[in-house]
Design a protein around this motif. Sequence first.
Motif, PDB file in Angstrom:
ATOM      1  N   ASP A 253      -2.403   1.613  -6.954  1.00 51.75           N
ATOM      2  CA  ASP A 253      -1.816   2.957  -7.004  1.00 51.75           C
ATOM      3  C   ASP A 253      -0.978   3.243  -5.761  1.00 51.75           C
ATOM      4  OD1 ASP A 253      -3.947   3.098  -5.306  1.00 51.75           O
ATOM      5  OD2 ASP A 253      -4.873   4.859  -6.210  1.00 51.75           O
ATOM      6  N   LEU A 254      -0.500   2.168  -5.107  1.00 48.92           N
ATOM      7  CA  LEU A 254       0.470   2.316  -4.023  1.00 48.92           C
ATOM      8  C   LEU A 254       1.888   2.373  -4.563  1.00 48.92           C
ATOM      9  CD1 LEU A 254      -0.911  -0.324  -1.468  1.00 48.92           C
ATOM     10  CD2 LEU A 254      -1.353   2.144  -1.504  1.00 48.92           C
ATOM     11  N   PRO A 262       6.406   5.095   0.241  1.00 51.82           N
ATOM     12  CA  PRO A 262       6.066   5.758   1.499  1.00 51.82           C
ATOM     13  C   PRO A 262       6.052   7.269   1.315  1.00 51.82           C
ATOM     14  CG  PRO A 262       8.339   5.023   1.533  1.00 51.82           C
ATOM     15  CD  PRO A 262       7.758   4.545   0.234  1.00 51.82           C
ATOM     16  N   ARG A 263       5.274   7.957   2.137  1.00 52.23           N
ATOM     17  CA  ARG A 263       5.061   9.396   1.937  1.00 52.23           C
ATOM     18  C   ARG A 263       6.322  10.223   2.155  1.00 52.23           C
ATOM     19  NH1 ARG A 263      -0.265  11.554   4.566  1.00 52.23           N
ATOM     20  NH2 ARG A 263      -0.950  10.088   2.978  1.00 52.23           N
ATOM     21  N   SER A 264       6.924  10.105   3.336  1.00 54.92           N
ATOM     22  CA  SER A 264       8.107  10.918   3.634  1.00 54.92           C
ATOM     23  C   SER A 264       8.989  10.192   4.632  1.00 54.92           C
ATOM     24  CB  SER A 264       7.691  12.291   4.199  1.00 54.92           C
ATOM     25  OG  SER A 264       8.837  13.095   4.469  1.00 54.92           O
ATOM     26  N   PRO A 265       9.684   9.140   4.184  1.00 53.46           N
ATOM     27  CA  PRO A 265      10.478   8.342   5.115  1.00 53.46           C
ATOM     28  C   PRO A 265      11.572   9.134   5.825  1.00 53.46           C
ATOM     29  CG  PRO A 265      10.961   7.752   2.832  1.00 53.46           C
ATOM     30  CD  PRO A 265       9.761   8.631   2.811  1.00 53.46           C
ATOM     31  N   ASP A 269       7.620   9.191   8.134  1.00 55.60           N
ATOM     32  CA  ASP A 269       6.245   8.955   7.690  1.00 55.60           C
ATOM     33  C   ASP A 269       6.221   7.849   6.638  1.00 55.60           C
ATOM     34  OD1 ASP A 269       3.616   9.015   6.996  1.00 55.60           O
ATOM     35  OD2 ASP A 269       3.507  11.168   6.630  1.00 55.60           O
ATOM     36  N   PHE A 270       5.781   6.670   7.045  1.00 56.24           N
ATOM     37  CA  PHE A 270       5.727   5.527   6.142  1.00 56.24           C
ATOM     38  C   PHE A 270       4.301   5.221   5.699  1.00 56.24           C
ATOM     39  CE2 PHE A 270       9.868   5.244   7.909  1.00 56.24           C
ATOM     40  CZ  PHE A 270      10.649   4.664   6.925  1.00 56.24           C
ATOM     41  N   ARG A 271       3.445   6.236   5.781  1.00 56.31           N
ATOM     42  CA  ARG A 271       2.131   6.099   5.156  1.00 56.31           C
ATOM     43  C   ARG A 271       2.320   6.084   3.638  1.00 56.31           C
ATOM     44  NH1 ARG A 271      -1.902   7.762   9.038  1.00 56.31           N
ATOM     45  NH2 ARG A 271      -0.947   8.909  10.755  1.00 56.31           N
ATOM     46  N   SER A 272       1.362   5.496   2.952  1.00 59.25           N
ATOM     47  CA  SER A 272       1.377   5.565   1.501  1.00 59.25           C
ATOM     48  C   SER A 272       1.333   7.018   1.047  1.00 59.25           C
ATOM     49  CB  SER A 272       0.167   4.805   0.947  1.00 59.25           C
ATOM     50  OG  SER A 272      -0.136   5.222  -0.358  1.00 59.25           O
ATOM     51  N   GLU A 273       1.942   7.305  -0.103  1.00 55.22           N
ATOM     52  CA  GLU A 273       1.904   8.666  -0.631  1.00 55.22           C
ATOM     53  C   GLU A 273       0.480   9.169  -0.822  1.00 55.22           C
ATOM     54  OE1 GLU A 273       4.143   9.086  -4.208  1.00 55.22           O
ATOM     55  OE2 GLU A 273       5.986   9.599  -3.144  1.00 55.22           O
ATOM     56  N   LYS A 274      -0.457   8.255  -1.107  1.00 54.79           N
ATOM     57  CA  LYS A 274      -1.809   8.675  -1.474  1.00 54.79           C
ATOM     58  C   LYS A 274      -2.867   8.396  -0.408  1.00 54.79           C
ATOM     59  CE  LYS A 274      -1.056   8.162  -6.456  1.00 54.79           C
ATOM     60  NZ  LYS A 274      -1.539   7.542  -7.721  1.00 54.79           N
ATOM     61  N   TYR A 279      -0.045   1.921   5.310  1.00 54.67           N
ATOM     62  CA  TYR A 279       1.387   2.028   5.585  1.00 54.67           C
ATOM     63  C   TYR A 279       2.126   1.015   4.712  1.00 54.67           C
ATOM     64  CZ  TYR A 279       0.051   4.747   9.669  1.00 54.67           C
ATOM     65  OH  TYR A 279      -0.483   5.712  10.493  1.00 54.67           O
ATOM     66  N   VAL A 280       3.239   1.434   4.120  1.00 52.84           N
ATOM     67  CA  VAL A 280       4.055   0.550   3.282  1.00 52.84           C
ATOM     68  C   VAL A 280       5.433   0.464   3.922  1.00 52.84           C
ATOM     69  CG1 VAL A 280       2.770   0.924   1.161  1.00 52.84           C
ATOM     70  CG2 VAL A 280       4.613   2.478   1.728  1.00 52.84           C
ATOM     71  N   ILE A 281       5.857  -0.757   4.278  1.00 51.24           N
ATOM     72  CA  ILE A 281       7.079  -0.913   5.059  1.00 51.24           C
ATOM     73  C   ILE A 281       7.910  -2.075   4.545  1.00 51.24           C
ATOM     74  CG2 ILE A 281       5.975   0.042   7.131  1.00 51.24           C
ATOM     75  CD1 ILE A 281       5.830  -2.874   8.183  1.00 51.24           C
ATOM     76  N   GLY A 282       9.164  -2.087   4.958  1.00 51.92           N
ATOM     77  CA  GLY A 282      10.043  -3.211   4.666  1.00 51.92           C
ATOM     78  C   GLY A 282      10.547  -3.247   3.241  1.00 51.92           C
ATOM     79  N   ASP A 283      10.846  -4.458   2.770  1.00 53.81           N
ATOM     80  CA  ASP A 283      11.481  -4.628   1.464  1.00 53.81           C
ATOM     81  C   ASP A 283      10.651  -4.066   0.318  1.00 53.81           C
ATOM     82  OD1 ASP A 283      13.409  -5.939   2.897  1.00 53.81           O
ATOM     83  OD2 ASP A 283      12.988  -7.939   2.100  1.00 53.81           O
ATOM     84  N   VAL A 284       9.321  -4.137   0.439  1.00 54.85           N
ATOM     85  CA  VAL A 284       8.465  -3.682  -0.657  1.00 54.85           C
ATOM     86  C   VAL A 284       8.573  -2.178  -0.878  1.00 54.85           C
ATOM     87  CG1 VAL A 284       6.346  -3.217   0.663  1.00 54.85           C
ATOM     88  CG2 VAL A 284       6.181  -4.068  -1.680  1.00 54.85           C
ATOM     89  N   ALA A 285       9.073  -1.455   0.133  1.00 59.27           N
ATOM     90  CA  ALA A 285       9.206   0.002   0.031  1.00 59.27           C
ATOM     91  C   ALA A 285      10.652   0.473   0.089  1.00 59.27           C
ATOM     92  CB  ALA A 285       8.413   0.674   1.152  1.00 59.27           C
TER      93      ALA A 285
END
Length: 386
Positions: A253-254, A262-265, A269-274, A279-285
């Motif tokens: 559920d990421l 990411p929550r609010s780039p 803020d690169f924390r996960s939305e949930k 933290y979700v970073i780079g190409d995957v986000a």
Amino acid sequence: MPKKLLVLGGGTGGLIISKEVRELLGPGEVEITVIDQKDRTDFRPSYLYVAFGYRKPEQISVPLEYLKRRQINFVKAKVTKIDPANRKVSTTAGDFTYDNLVVALGAETVDTGFPHTWELEPSLKVAETLAQVKSGHVVIGVYSMPYRCPPAPIELAMLTHFYYLTRGLRDKVKITVVHPMKRPFENFGPMAAKWMSGFLQQLGIEYIGVGQGVAIKSLGKNELETTTGERVKFDAAFIVPPHKAPDPVLNSDLAKNGWAAPRSPANGDFRSEKYDDVYVIGDVAAPNVPVGMAGTILHSYSPWVVSNIVADLAGISIGKPPFRIVGTCALDVGAFGMAAACDFTPFVKKQKPYPDCMFLPPSPVTRIFKEMFEKIYFNWLLGVVP
């Protein structure tokens, strides 16, 4: 007992975060573990150089075991499941728990059966194909958006031009780019698109802009069909494959819109939305930021991620650095290079329709810089030069 920072991915994002957190927090404060399914990390921009014979694979790759020099654990394993609700990650080497998780698994490519320079092995096949084709039509096709390093297909086309030019075969080889964007570099603004369109014309490179997110409808042995119905015959084709988020991200559920969210780039803020501890970073986000997939962009916002992780794990604030999402790009044209620097911050904040970009005139110095950066990259992140 030290807190646990678990980093998924031994590419640019995983290495930057693990290195910079370690420089701020010692082993007695945080145990850092990096997990990657490969035991080596590559400098991906140099896959192009492998394709054209400027580099051998071992020259653009170093073992991830060098992380141990920084007292960072490395585990070679494939991530099979991410369970953020229970703070657990399952891998082929067992399960891992964490206090903070960094998901930097990048983007995966979907094989089309055609060579390309977005992975190492297909880059070697590009080299074989170039040596075999001495006349005819060479097509550089981009299957769909998004993909790693937005300018790279144009760079591939320009290096192909230079390759045949130096062998006295350029007048016997037609080069065409098939791309989802209506005009080259239009994502950097109308001026960039106009300039690059003119430059490709000067080099005699044809550009077919489809104007849709998916450019290629079908691929045959010697012909492709665009999603608008145009058929393009070729003697050789280098196809940028479709990109996707890794399954462990998609099945968790990421994910949102097919990529990590990411929550609010726009606010750093690169924390996960949930989940506050993910933290979700780079190409995957990147598609959800939204910016192109490029390590230089991740590098620009990584200080915010690092400062938040340090606050999470050690309960201390190191202050907030100035927030900007920027990127620099150097393109090798063969005998010289060209470069651009873009500030994506107003674009991500939805204040402007395009990033603010500055383009440097073509220069041999830029090409030298591009080659030098490969060595600087490894020395900076792992303290070794291959």
